[in-house]
Design a protein around this motif. Structure first.
Motif, PDB file in Angstrom:
ATOM      1  N   PHE A   1      37.793  -4.640   2.575  1.00 40.66           N
ATOM      2  CA  PHE A   1      38.149  -3.547   2.151  1.00 40.66           C
ATOM      3  C   PHE A   1      39.382  -3.470   1.463  1.00 40.66           C
ATOM      4  N   ALA A   2      40.080  -3.211   0.780  1.00 44.03           N
ATOM      5  CA  ALA A   2      41.465  -2.774   0.720  1.00 44.03           C
ATOM      6  C   ALA A   2      42.095  -1.518   0.426  1.00 44.03           C
TER       7      ALA A   2
ATOM      8  N   PHE B   1      40.443 -11.860  -2.636  1.00 44.08           N
ATOM      9  CA  PHE B   1      39.587 -11.253  -1.960  1.00 44.08           C
ATOM     10  C   PHE B   1      38.777 -12.878  -2.129  1.00 44.08           C
ATOM     11  N   LEU B   2      37.820 -13.119  -3.517  1.00 38.69           N
ATOM     12  CA  LEU B   2      37.407 -13.955  -3.757  1.00 38.69           C
ATOM     13  C   LEU B   2      38.076 -15.171  -3.739  1.00 38.69           C
ATOM     14  N   ASN B   3      39.052 -15.977  -4.426  1.00 35.69           N
ATOM     15  CA  ASN B   3      39.921 -16.574  -4.153  1.00 35.69           C
ATOM     16  C   ASN B   3      39.916 -16.917  -2.047  1.00 35.69           C
TER      17      ASN B   3
ATOM     18  N   TYR C   1      35.223  -6.210   8.810  1.00 36.61           N
ATOM     19  CA  TYR C   1      34.233  -6.194   9.555  1.00 36.61           C
ATOM     20  C   TYR C   1      33.005  -5.732   9.088  1.00 36.61           C
ATOM     21  N   THR C   2      32.322  -5.489  10.465  1.00 34.89           N
ATOM     22  CA  THR C   2      30.835  -5.668  10.602  1.00 34.89           C
ATOM     23  C   THR C   2      29.824  -5.047  11.107  1.00 34.89           C
ATOM     24  N   ASN C   3      28.917  -4.308  10.619  1.00 33.46           N
ATOM     25  CA  ASN C   3      27.844  -3.835  11.477  1.00 33.46           C
ATOM     26  C   ASN C   3      27.164  -4.696  12.927  1.00 33.46           C
ATOM     27  N   TRP C   4      26.897  -3.847  13.873  1.00 36.72           N
ATOM     28  CA  TRP C   4      26.357  -4.484  15.183  1.00 36.72           C
ATOM     29  C   TRP C   4      24.830  -3.664  15.192  1.00 36.72           C
ATOM     30  N   ASN C   5      24.064  -4.153  14.450  1.00 36.87           N
ATOM     31  CA  ASN C   5      22.928  -4.114  14.455  1.00 36.87           C
ATOM     32  C   ASN C   5      21.960  -4.813  14.953  1.00 36.87           C
ATOM     33  N   LYS C   6      20.609  -4.301  15.404  1.00 39.43           N
ATOM     34  CA  LYS C   6      19.596  -5.158  15.646  1.00 39.43           C
ATOM     35  C   LYS C   6      19.398  -6.259  14.384  1.00 39.43           C
ATOM     36  N   ASP C   7      18.913  -5.318  13.649  1.00 39.76           N
ATOM     37  CA  ASP C   7      18.527  -5.785  12.151  1.00 39.76           C
ATOM     38  C   ASP C   7      19.599  -6.709  11.201  1.00 39.76           C
ATOM     39  N   PRO C   8      20.178  -7.646  10.282  1.00 40.57           N
ATOM     40  CA  PRO C   8      21.060  -7.884   9.332  1.00 40.57           C
ATOM     41  C   PRO C   8      21.630  -6.813   8.962  1.00 40.57           C
ATOM     42  N   GLY C   9      23.002  -6.671   8.858  1.00 49.83           N
ATOM     43  CA  GLY C   9      23.460  -5.902   8.420  1.00 49.83           C
ATOM     44  C   GLY C   9      24.837  -6.139   7.398  1.00 49.83           C
ATOM     45  N   LEU C  10      25.555  -5.634   6.908  1.00 48.95           N
ATOM     46  CA  LEU C  10      27.019  -5.685   5.643  1.00 48.95           C
ATOM     47  C   LEU C  10      27.683  -6.665   7.109  1.00 48.95           C
TER      48      LEU C  10
ATOM     49  N   HIS D   1      50.076   2.121  -5.987  1.00 48.93           N
ATOM     50  CA  HIS D   1      49.900   2.017  -7.243  1.00 48.93           C
ATOM     51  C   HIS D   1      50.697   1.581  -8.218  1.00 48.93           C
ATOM     52  N   GLY D   2      49.266   1.070  -9.200  1.00 52.42           N
ATOM     53  CA  GLY D   2      50.676   0.499 -10.366  1.00 52.42           C
ATOM     54  C   GLY D   2      50.076  -1.132 -10.025  1.00 52.42           C
ATOM     55  N   ILE D   3      49.198  -1.485  -9.094  1.00 53.65           N
ATOM     56  CA  ILE D   3      48.239  -2.689  -8.954  1.00 53.65           C
ATOM     57  C   ILE D   3      46.935  -2.663  -9.220  1.00 53.65           C
ATOM     58  N   LYS D   4      46.203  -3.556  -9.387  1.00 43.32           N
ATOM     59  CA  LYS D   4      45.437  -3.533 -10.629  1.00 43.32           C
ATOM     60  C   LYS D   4      44.119  -3.987  -9.200  1.00 43.32           C
ATOM     61  N   PRO D   5      42.772  -2.794  -9.283  1.00 42.90           N
ATOM     62  CA  PRO D   5      41.958  -2.824  -8.037  1.00 42.90           C
ATOM     63  C   PRO D   5      41.501  -4.901  -8.567  1.00 42.90           C
TER      64      PRO D   5
END
Length: 120
Positions: free
Chosen positions: A14-15, A30-32, A1-10, A19-23
């Motif tokens: 996310f996920a 994600f990193l992989n 998901y991206t933010n549409w901003n005039k200046d750089p954004g984020l 239950h039972g799965i470690k964050p």
């Protein structure tokens, strides 16, 4: 998901974790994927799927006159309403090399903030 901003954004990733799965395990997955995108070109299938999803989201957001008016006002306030005229063309021009280059430039540990929301 991206933010549409005039200046750089984020860019957001996310996920919702079952239950039972470690964050931490989900974060590592994600990193992989980020490392994979940085070191290998995405496949044609992946790129086309992402482009198709972006196009579909763009088109479906125009499903009512009020949504169209909202988008015109929103984009005029952050960049220009003319952005909407070139959006689909620009999405279709994204290449596998573009995806890798941007991932290498921006998706690194110094730019990362990670948070977990764990309800009680």
């Amino acid at each position: 998901y991206t933010n549409w901003n005039k200046d750089p954004g984020l860019a957001w990733m996310f996920a919702e974790v079952r239950h039972g799965i470690k964050p931490e395990d989900v974060e590592q997955a994600f990193l992989n994927e980020v490392l994979k995108i940085q070191s290998e070109l995405v496949s044609d299938v992946e790129l086309n799927r992402a482009i198709n999803q972006a196009e579909a989201g763009f088109v479906y957001q125009q499903d009512s006159v009020s949504n169209q008016a909202h988008r015109l006002g929103y984009y005029e306030s952050i960049i220009s309403h003319k952005f909407l005229d070139s959006y689909l063309q620009n999405i279709r021009r994204v290449s596998k090399d573009d995806v890798q280059r941007v991932a290498q430039k921006y998706l690194h540990a110094d730019n990362r903030t990670v948070g977990y929301f764990i309800p009680k």
